[in-house]
Design a protein around this motif. Sequence first.
Motif, short mmCIF file in Angstrom:
data_model
loop_
_atom_site.label_atom_id
_atom_site.label_comp_id
_atom_site.label_asym_id
_atom_site.label_seq_id
_atom_site.Cartn_x
_atom_site.Cartn_y
_atom_site.Cartn_z
N LEU A 81 21.11 3.43 -47.39
CA LEU A 81 21.38 4.80 -47.80
C LEU A 81 22.27 5.42 -46.74
O LEU A 81 21.98 5.33 -45.55
N ALA A 82 23.38 6.04 -47.15
CA ALA A 82 24.32 6.64 -46.19
C ALA A 82 24.36 8.15 -46.36
O ALA A 82 24.42 8.66 -47.48
N PHE A 83 24.32 8.85 -45.23
CA PHE A 83 24.40 10.31 -45.21
C PHE A 83 25.77 10.70 -44.65
O PHE A 83 26.23 10.13 -43.66
N LYS A 84 26.39 11.69 -45.26
CA LYS A 84 27.67 12.19 -44.77
C LYS A 84 27.40 13.15 -43.61
O LYS A 84 26.47 13.93 -43.64
N THR A 85 28.24 13.06 -42.59
CA THR A 85 28.11 13.94 -41.43
C THR A 85 29.49 14.41 -40.98
O THR A 85 30.49 13.74 -41.22
N GLN A 86 29.51 15.54 -40.32
CA GLN A 86 30.75 16.08 -39.75
C GLN A 86 30.76 15.92 -38.23
O GLN A 86 31.76 16.19 -37.59
N ALA A 87 29.61 15.52 -37.65
CA ALA A 87 29.47 15.45 -36.19
C ALA A 87 28.63 14.25 -35.80
O ALA A 87 27.50 14.37 -35.36
N ILE A 88 29.20 13.07 -35.95
CA ILE A 88 28.43 11.84 -35.78
C ILE A 88 27.89 11.67 -34.36
O ILE A 88 26.75 11.25 -34.19
N GLU A 89 28.69 11.98 -33.35
CA GLU A 89 28.20 11.82 -31.97
C GLU A 89 27.00 12.72 -31.69
O GLU A 89 26.03 12.31 -31.07
N GLU A 90 27.08 13.96 -32.16
CA GLU A 90 25.97 14.90 -31.98
C GLU A 90 24.72 14.41 -32.72
O GLU A 90 23.60 14.47 -32.20
N ASP A 91 24.91 13.90 -33.93
CA ASP A 91 23.77 13.39 -34.72
C ASP A 91 23.15 12.16 -34.05
O ASP A 91 21.93 12.02 -34.02
N VAL A 92 23.97 11.27 -33.53
CA VAL A 92 23.46 10.08 -32.84
C VAL A 92 22.66 10.49 -31.62
O VAL A 92 21.58 9.96 -31.37
N GLU A 97 17.42 11.07 -29.01
CA GLU A 97 16.47 11.96 -28.32
C GLU A 97 15.11 11.97 -29.00
O GLU A 97 14.10 12.26 -28.39
N ASN A 98 15.10 11.62 -30.30
CA ASN A 98 13.86 11.56 -31.07
C ASN A 98 13.35 10.14 -31.24
O ASN A 98 12.59 9.85 -32.16
N ASP A 99 13.80 9.25 -30.35
CA ASP A 99 13.34 7.86 -30.29
C ASP A 99 13.60 7.07 -31.58
O ASP A 99 12.84 6.18 -31.93
N VAL A 100 14.69 7.41 -32.26
CA VAL A 100 15.10 6.65 -33.44
C VAL A 100 16.02 5.53 -32.99
O VAL A 100 16.91 5.75 -32.16
N ARG A 101 15.81 4.33 -33.52
CA ARG A 101 16.67 3.19 -33.18
C ARG A 101 18.03 3.39 -33.86
O ARG A 101 18.11 3.52 -35.09
#
Length: 130
Positions: A81-92, A97-101
């Motif tokens: 499943l792919a989500f569209k983003t406008q700020a990929i670095e910020e989202d990563v 920071e929330n311990d997501v792999r």
Amino acid sequence: MNKHHFNMIHHIAIIGSEYKRSLKFYSEILNFKIIRETKRGKKNDIKIDLMMNDQTEIELFIKPDAPERVSFPEAKGLRHLAFKTQAIEEDVRYLKENDVRVEEIRYDEITHKKMVFFFDPDGLPLELHE
């Protein structure tokens, strides 16, 4: 002219194995609003309906006895499943920071846009795509 009347996604169904872990990931980390929660005794699961945006819902089924994925991620059927983003670095940064792999950001070889895979608590591959 379309020969059909379906032109957007209503919902996406996801199966998770642990209630607290999956609910935290989808409702707190990904910030999808809880619409309703239904315990389904005959099916031995809990169904949580989440609002992703004004048009799309996520059906999160918590089923502790669900089998593992057949292969990762190349089995027939839904690949990811792919989500569209406008700020990929910020989202990563936020996901980490929330311990997501999260894998390393790379460029889609066809669109030449930035993309990255990350994983829900059960290892389901999810993608961010600019």
